[in-house]
Design a protein around this motif. Structure first.
Motif, PDB file in Angstrom:
ATOM      1  N   ILE A 269       0.842  -1.198   0.000  1.00 51.81           N
ATOM      2  CA  ILE A 269       0.000   0.000   0.000  1.00 51.81           C
ATOM      3  C   ILE A 269       0.878   1.250   0.000  1.00 51.81           C
ATOM      4  CG2 ILE A 269      -1.677   1.330   1.351  1.00 51.81           C
ATOM      5  CD1 ILE A 269      -2.797  -1.401   2.310  1.00 51.81           C
TER       6      ILE A 269
ATOM      7  N   SER B 158       3.921   1.551  -1.210  1.00 54.08           N
ATOM      8  CA  SER B 158       4.525   1.697  -2.543  1.00 54.08           C
ATOM      9  C   SER B 158       3.541   2.321  -3.515  1.00 54.08           C
ATOM     10  CB  SER B 158       4.965   0.332  -3.082  1.00 54.08           C
ATOM     11  OG  SER B 158       5.928  -0.234  -2.250  1.00 54.08           O
ATOM     12  N   TRP B 159       2.308   1.850  -3.465  1.00 55.24           N
ATOM     13  CA  TRP B 159       1.262   2.420  -4.314  1.00 55.24           C
ATOM     14  C   TRP B 159       1.082   3.910  -4.007  1.00 55.24           C
ATOM     15  CZ3 TRP B 159      -3.354   4.331  -2.275  1.00 55.24           C
ATOM     16  CH2 TRP B 159      -4.283   4.765  -3.213  1.00 55.24           C
TER      17      TRP B 159
ATOM     18  N   CYS C 129       1.641   6.943  -6.705  1.00 52.08           N
ATOM     19  CA  CYS C 129       0.519   7.847  -7.005  1.00 52.08           C
ATOM     20  C   CYS C 129       0.822   9.275  -6.558  1.00 52.08           C
ATOM     21  CB  CYS C 129      -0.760   7.346  -6.349  1.00 52.08           C
ATOM     22  SG  CYS C 129      -1.460   5.919  -7.184  1.00 52.08           S
TER      23      CYS C 129
END
Length: 189
Positions: A156, A158-159, A163
């Motif tokens: 999460i 890394s995402w 983003c």
């Protein structure tokens, strides 16, 4: 639409910055990040439960027989919210078990699909291998829940970092766009 986004470039930049900060915190302060996520989840569930309960109590149709469903949803939300605050460890473990169960079921279904497709597609072993990896991940998460929680949190994080960087890039690009009203001379009346 472009002009609208260009005027609000700073909101997009703020979203990107917050996502980036969250992602960095997930790597450098994972326990605090997990605790924050659990607290936010508990607050959301409790607020949602309170709203459902208020809707059930203050409904215009007092004789409606369906209000009990809303009341039950509200009580459930308040109960889960309270449980989350009183025992955040149970909430984190429950979420991890849910992820492991989903991954295990997905892996088994991928293997079943590969066996059924073995006469129709070549190299069905790729799908079998995918299923085996999913099953192995599920067992590892259940065997070492703390490591599994950390892995999910890092994913999460890394995402969020990716983003956040992308949103900052969009915001900088939008900042360079001048609103049409500022670049066009005023028309004589």
């Amino acid at each position: 639409m472009l002009q609208y986004y260009a005027k609000l470039w700073w909101v997009i930049a703020l979203r990107g910055l917050l996502a980036l900060m969250f992602g960095i915190c997930a790597f450098f302060a994972p326990i605090a990040t997990l605790a924050a996520l659990i607290i936010i989840f508990g607050a959301f569930v409790a607020a949602d439960g309170l709203m459902a309960l208020l809707m059930a109590i203050s409904g215009k149709q007092r004789e409606s027989s369906d209000r009990w469903i809303l009341a039950l949803q509200g009580l459930l939300g308040l109960g889960v919210g309270a449980l989350t605050w009183l025992s955040p460890t149970i909430t984190a473990l429950s979420l991890l078990i849910y992820i492991a169960a989903w991954t295990l079921a997905t892996g088994v279904l991928q293997i079943v699909a590969a066996v059924r497709l073995r006469k129709e597609i070549p190299n069905e072993w790729w799908l079998i291998l995918t299923g085996l990896v999913s099953i192995a991940f599920a067992f590892l998460v259940l065997w070492r829940p703390l490591a599994g929680a950390l892995a999910v949190l890092w994913l999460i994080g890394s995402w969020a970092i990716v983003c956040g960087i992308l949103l900052l890039g969009v915001a900088l690009r939008l900042r360079s766009v001048r609103p049409a009203t500022a670049t066009q001379p005023a028309q004589p009346a």
